[in-house]
Design an enzyme around this catalytic site. Structure first.
Site, PDB file in Angstrom:
ATOM      1  N   ASP A 177       0.677  -4.477   5.464  1.00  0.00           N
ATOM      2  CA  ASP A 177      -0.415  -5.373   5.089  1.00  0.00           C
ATOM      3  C   ASP A 177      -0.513  -5.475   3.569  1.00  0.00           C
ATOM      4  O   ASP A 177      -0.021  -4.608   2.841  1.00  0.00           O
ATOM      5  CB  ASP A 177      -1.749  -4.882   5.663  1.00  0.00           C
ATOM      6  CG  ASP A 177      -2.127  -3.485   5.167  1.00  0.00           C
ATOM      7  OD1 ASP A 177      -1.224  -2.632   5.106  1.00  0.00           O
ATOM      8  OD2 ASP A 177      -3.313  -3.250   4.868  1.00  0.00           O
ATOM      9  N   GLU A 178      -1.143  -6.547   3.112  1.00  0.00           N
ATOM     10  CA  GLU A 178      -1.504  -6.725   1.699  1.00  0.00           C
ATOM     11  C   GLU A 178      -0.357  -6.373   0.742  1.00  0.00           C
ATOM     12  O   GLU A 178      -0.498  -5.510  -0.120  1.00  0.00           O
ATOM     13  CB  GLU A 178      -2.761  -5.904   1.383  1.00  0.00           C
ATOM     14  CG  GLU A 178      -3.959  -6.350   2.218  1.00  0.00           C
ATOM     15  CD  GLU A 178      -5.238  -5.574   1.948  1.00  0.00           C
ATOM     16  OE1 GLU A 178      -6.325  -6.165   2.102  1.00  0.00           O
ATOM     17  OE2 GLU A 178      -5.154  -4.388   1.595  1.00  0.00           O
ATOM     18  N   VAL A 179       0.753  -7.059   0.927  1.00  0.00           N
ATOM     19  CA  VAL A 179       1.922  -6.826   0.067  1.00  0.00           C
ATOM     20  C   VAL A 179       1.736  -7.673  -1.199  1.00  0.00           C
ATOM     21  O   VAL A 179       2.303  -8.756  -1.353  1.00  0.00           O
ATOM     22  CB  VAL A 179       3.230  -7.178   0.805  1.00  0.00           C
ATOM     23  CG1 VAL A 179       4.445  -6.760  -0.036  1.00  0.00           C
ATOM     24  CG2 VAL A 179       3.276  -6.478   2.165  1.00  0.00           C
TER      25      VAL A 179
ATOM     26  N   HIS B 148       0.820  -1.230   0.000  1.00  0.00           N
ATOM     27  CA  HIS B 148       0.000   0.000   0.000  1.00  0.00           C
ATOM     28  C   HIS B 148       0.844   1.266   0.000  1.00  0.00           C
ATOM     29  O   HIS B 148       0.545   2.234   0.701  1.00  0.00           O
ATOM     30  CB  HIS B 148      -0.965  -0.005   1.185  1.00  0.00           C
ATOM     31  CG  HIS B 148      -2.158  -0.874   0.958  1.00  0.00           C
ATOM     32  ND1 HIS B 148      -2.992  -0.720  -0.135  1.00  0.00           N
ATOM     33  CD2 HIS B 148      -2.654  -1.922   1.669  1.00  0.00           C
ATOM     34  CE1 HIS B 148      -3.946  -1.638  -0.079  1.00  0.00           C
ATOM     35  NE2 HIS B 148      -3.760  -2.385   0.997  1.00  0.00           N
TER      36      HIS B 148
END
Length: 466
Positions: free
Chosen positions: A151-153, A95
């Site tokens: 998060d959410e790599v 992100h």
């Protein structure tokens, strides 16, 4: 059936400023309200409204002005005066769209078409991250806790340098993730030895106990497990928290949601959905072993799903949801009336900052979603007497076509009156760029077809009526 109240630990409200950053005066009014509701701290995600300087000045937003240094300091001072800690959240791996969207930063992406994920192999990328952290920490005097995101790599391991790294025997994407996060966390500790570091947990959920123990993160970070769903799986969440604890990471955080997690384009908050999410979290807290030390819960309020997505619901329409969620945490339940909540009824007798805008948005949203207006082009009269075929050839019945024109004009006038009220009220709380974006996203898709019909009718009548 009620649960015990939320155990000891901080109740922190997340301010997501990467979309619709409130004007400073409104931000202070919100902080005062949060204090009255029992909030202990703020998790502030600035992204491009932070006043980055020097080589990072290009990160500042262009659509609306970033907060000034004095404004950032005054926000913290006001929060502290209300007994609230301020915890900045700075993304350091996934992100990172607001960084990697800039042409001069393109070479730092893991893969070219994924704007959010940093290439973990480039030392220049780590330097950018550490400079971002340095500037944020320096503008938060006395800071003791920092959230480094992670998060959410997405697409990690798909870049050419990562593929080469992974080609060595025994190396995994999990290790690649851990190596970068550990490098960043250690650098933070080296620069600020007394800093508590929080990170999102989702990239570690599938890791084995042995992998977590050997990760290098034990004693370095406090994972924050997020789940915003109304049907959160209690046993699975408890198992995850217990696993982190068994790996040596006993200090843990939870993250719930009071807005911005229903759908990417939600306009009005579903209070019941967020109430249910908090009731599930209370069940989780009641089921944990004494070894798990819950440091607190972050009640997230996402304003965008990511930097490049559309706006979620604005804070004013979500304040009733936040009030309900906090009451639920404080008392272990919410009253039976919550089963029939409308967006504003739970604080119907309370004047809260932004209430007028919230009421106007709810009213306008109802109009925009009324079948008569949203599906006007599919009405019997439009489909029967003013179809695309008929418009193109200008073979229409003037009497019915004029009725269509009058009805479309009436809907447009009704909407415009409400939109102007929303515009005026929103502009007092948010920058003009937010007002423009909100109207173009929510109103224009509905008014444009109506406007097109009125214009087409006028053109056709010129050919049919003397």
């Amino acid at each position: 059936m009620s649960c015990p109240p939320w155990p000891k630990g901080k109740k922190v409200v997340h301010l997501d400023l990467k979309g619709a950053p409130p004007r400073v005066e409104y931000l202070h009014r919100l902080i005062e309200l949060f204090s009255e509701l029992g909030v202990d701290g703020l998790l502030v995600e600035y992204e491009d409204v932070f006043p980055y300087d020097g080589e990072l000045k290009l990160l500042q937003a262009t659509a609306q002005p970033a907060y000034s240094r004095d404004e950032v300091l005054s926000m913290q001072e006001f929060a502290r005066s209300k007994g609230m800690e301020v915890i900045p959240l700075v993304q350091t791996f996934g992100h990172m769209e607001f960084v990697l969207k800039h042409r001069s930063m393109w070479h730092l992406r893991e893969v070219a078409h994924c704007v959010g994920t940093l290439n973990p192999h480039r030392e220049e990328g780590v330097k950018v991250v550490m400079e971002m952290l340095r500037q944020v920490v320096e503008l938060h005097p006395g800071l003791s806790t920092l959230h480094i995101g992670a998060d959410e790599v997405y697409m990690l391991g798909e870049g050419e340098e990562s593929k080469l790294w992974l080609a060595s025997p025994g190396r995994t994407v999990e290790q690649l993730f851990l190596s970068h996060v550990t490098k960043v966390a250690r650098a933070v500790k080296e620069a600020w030895p007394h800093m508590t570091i929080i990170m999102w947990d989702d990239m570690m959920r599938g890791m084995s106990l042995d992998t977590l123990k050997a990760s290098g993160l034990v004693g370095l970070v406090q994972p924050m497990l997020w789940d915003y769903t109304p049907n959160l799986d209690v046993s699975q969440t408890v198992s995850l928290l217990e696993k982190y604890c068994s790996a040596g990471m006993a200090d843990l955080w939870a993250a719930s949601s009071f807005k911005g997690s229903t759908s990417v384009y939600t306009c009005v908050t579903s209070t019941q959905r967020h109430l249910d999410n908090h009731l599930q979290w209370l069940k989780v807290a009641a089921s944990l072993s004494p070894a798990v030390n819950i440091k607190g819960i972050a009640i997230t309020g996402w304003q965008r799903y990511d930097h490049l997505s559309v706006l979620c619901e604005l804070i004013p329409v979500a304040i009733p949801s936040l009030a309900v969620c906090l009451q639920t945490l404080l008392h272990g339940q919410f009253s039976a009336e919550a089963q029939n909540l409308t967006p504003l009824t739970c604080v119907a007798d309370t004047v809260f900052p932004g209430r007028r805008l919230a009421e106007l948005i709810v009213e306008l949203n109802a109009l925009l979603n009324s079948e008569d207006i949203r599906f006007f082009e599919n009405s019997m009269f439009v489909r029967g007497w003013f179809s695309p075929y008929q418009r193109q050839r200008k073979t229409v019945t003037p009497l019915i076509t004029m009725q269509i024109h009058n009805q479309a004009s009436l809907y447009l006038a009704t909407l415009q009156q409400k939109v102007e009220a929303v515009r005026e009220e929103m502009a007092s709380l948010y920058p003009d760029s937010t007002v423009q974006e909100w109207i173009e996203e929510h109103v224009s898709p509905v008014t444009a077809p109506l406007q097109r019909i009125t214009e087409d009718v006028a053109a056709c009548l010129k050919e049919m009526v003397p």
